[in-house]
Write a protein that holds these residues in place. Structure first.
Motif, PDB file in Angstrom:
ATOM      1  N   GLY A 124       0.806  -1.216   0.000  1.00 49.03           N
ATOM      2  CA  GLY A 124       0.000   0.000   0.000  1.00 49.03           C
ATOM      3  C   GLY A 124       0.838   1.264   0.000  1.00 49.03           C
ATOM      4  O   GLY A 124       0.483   2.249   0.649  1.00 49.03           O
ATOM      5  N   SER A 125       1.987   1.244  -0.682  1.00 48.21           N
ATOM      6  CA  SER A 125       2.921   2.380  -0.771  1.00 48.21           C
ATOM      7  C   SER A 125       3.684   2.650   0.516  1.00 48.21           C
ATOM      8  O   SER A 125       4.361   3.674   0.636  1.00 48.21           O
ATOM      9  CB  SER A 125       2.201   3.658  -1.222  1.00 48.21           C
ATOM     10  OG  SER A 125       1.656   3.495  -2.507  1.00 48.21           O
ATOM     11  N   ASP A 126       3.594   1.743   1.487  1.00 49.98           N
ATOM     12  CA  ASP A 126       4.370   1.868   2.721  1.00 49.98           C
ATOM     13  C   ASP A 126       5.460   0.795   2.742  1.00 49.98           C
ATOM     14  O   ASP A 126       5.209  -0.366   2.400  1.00 49.98           O
ATOM     15  CB  ASP A 126       3.477   1.686   3.948  1.00 49.98           C
ATOM     16  CG  ASP A 126       2.439   2.786   4.075  1.00 49.98           C
ATOM     17  OD1 ASP A 126       2.613   3.843   3.440  1.00 49.98           O
ATOM     18  OD2 ASP A 126       1.456   2.579   4.805  1.00 49.98           O
ATOM     19  N   VAL A 127       6.660   1.176   3.140  1.00 49.63           N
ATOM     20  CA  VAL A 127       7.764   0.224   3.229  1.00 49.63           C
ATOM     21  C   VAL A 127       7.546  -0.689   4.421  1.00 49.63           C
ATOM     22  O   VAL A 127       7.365  -0.228   5.560  1.00 49.63           O
ATOM     23  CB  VAL A 127       9.113   0.962   3.363  1.00 49.63           C
ATOM     24  CG1 VAL A 127      10.253  -0.039   3.559  1.00 49.63           C
ATOM     25  CG2 VAL A 127       9.371   1.827   2.136  1.00 49.63           C
ATOM     26  N   THR A 128       7.551  -1.993   4.182  1.00 46.36           N
ATOM     27  CA  THR A 128       7.382  -2.964   5.271  1.00 46.36           C
ATOM     28  C   THR A 128       8.692  -3.655   5.631  1.00 46.36           C
ATOM     29  O   THR A 128       8.845  -4.188   6.729  1.00 46.36           O
ATOM     30  CB  THR A 128       6.353  -4.038   4.881  1.00 46.36           C
ATOM     31  OG1 THR A 128       6.779  -4.697   3.677  1.00 46.36           O
ATOM     32  CG2 THR A 128       4.988  -3.406   4.644  1.00 46.36           C
TER      33      THR A 128
END
Length: 285
Positions: A124-128
């Motif tokens: 979702g466009s967040d770095v995990t």
């Protein structure tokens, strides 16, 4: 590829892979509906510094069924090989929604005088997850990379997937009206684009118009705030990205990137395209 070029870091850790475009290399902005059939885009680029050929690169993008995959390879060439031999490869994958590009993975491997690696996963466009080597050096003026810096971002290579907002809008001023929020594994920065001009260009595989965007490099975190190169790039007005449309796909891809640096002008220019839209009308002279 675009975003690599805009990075304030130098030498082998400048991450030459992707603008071409970056770096460039990428867009969290409006996208046309998902593509029913596969669209393949391939491009060859020359990289020059102060007028001398220093590297050659290839960029490939596949768009299919709401997904995208991109890969770029760059190797030193010409006089640069006398000083140093470096090869870099980056790849990214993700999905296309009705509103934006959503990257899922990004990998970089560069070998030369030093090894540079990035393994990054996003949701979702967040770095995990991110593993970047070498690590950033310690410095009193280094702006910390926070969790917020890694949210709502794109990787450098996904930055070359530039959406066209309307069927005939490839050369509209708003084709450039976007901010690219990039996290490369070490640093977070924005590339702010704005419309500048429309010009006629010609290369093997493409004859038509290019939309010229001015660009600004805006550091967010991970950079050294007092470093000369950071201050120079923050105030740099001599940055441009030229974009052309790709056939059968609602995207723009880089034709040329030009960046003034502290030691000369760096340019990335396309020499050949496969999958570019050759039916566009040339700009009036």
């Amino acid at each position: 590829m675009t975003s690599f070029v805009f990075s304030s870091r130098t030498t082998s850790r400048q991450r030459w892979c992707a603008p071409i475009v970056g770096g460039m290399l990428i867009a969290a902005s409006a996208m046309q509906p998902a593509f029913a059939a596969a669209s393949d885009i391939k491009a060859l680029y020359n990289v020059t510094f102060a007028g001398f050929l220093i590297a050659k690169g290839t960029l490939g993008i596949r768009l299919k069924g709401g997904a995208y995959a991109a890969k770029v390879q760059i190797s030193t060439s010409g006089l640069a090989r006398i000083i140093s031999s470096e090869e870099s490869e980056a790849s990214s994958r993700g999905s296309l929604s009705s509103s934006r590009v959503i990257p899922a993975s990004y990998d970089l491997y560069s070998k030369g005088d030093k090894i540079t690696e990035v393994d990054m996963k996003l949701r979702g466009s967040d770095v995990t997850k991110v593993r970047a080597y070498p690590q950033l050096s310690q410095a009193d003026d280094r702006v910390p990379v926070t969790a917020a810096s890694k949210r709502n971002v794109v990787d450098p290579l996904s930055a070359v997937v530039m959406p066209i907002r309307s069927a005939d809008g490839a050369f509209d001023p708003d084709a450039c009206d976007r901010v690219l929020p990039i996290f490369d594994g070490w640093t977070r920065y924005d590339i702010k684009l704005a419309y500048k001009d429309r010009v006629a260009v010609e290369s093997d595989g493409y004859t038509g118009d290019a939309v010229v965007c001015s660009a600004r490099w805006i550091p967010v975190s991970g950079h050294r705030a007092n470093k000369k190169s950071t201050l120079f790039m923050q105030d740099n007005r001599d940055l441009e990205m030229w974009l052309i449309p790709a056939a059968d796909a609602s995207v723009l891809v880089p034709y040329k990137i030009s960046v003034k640096t502290m030691r000369g002008t760096l340019q990335v220019v396309a020499t050949r395209f496969e999958g570019a839209d050759t039916t566009t009308t040339q700009a009036a002279k």
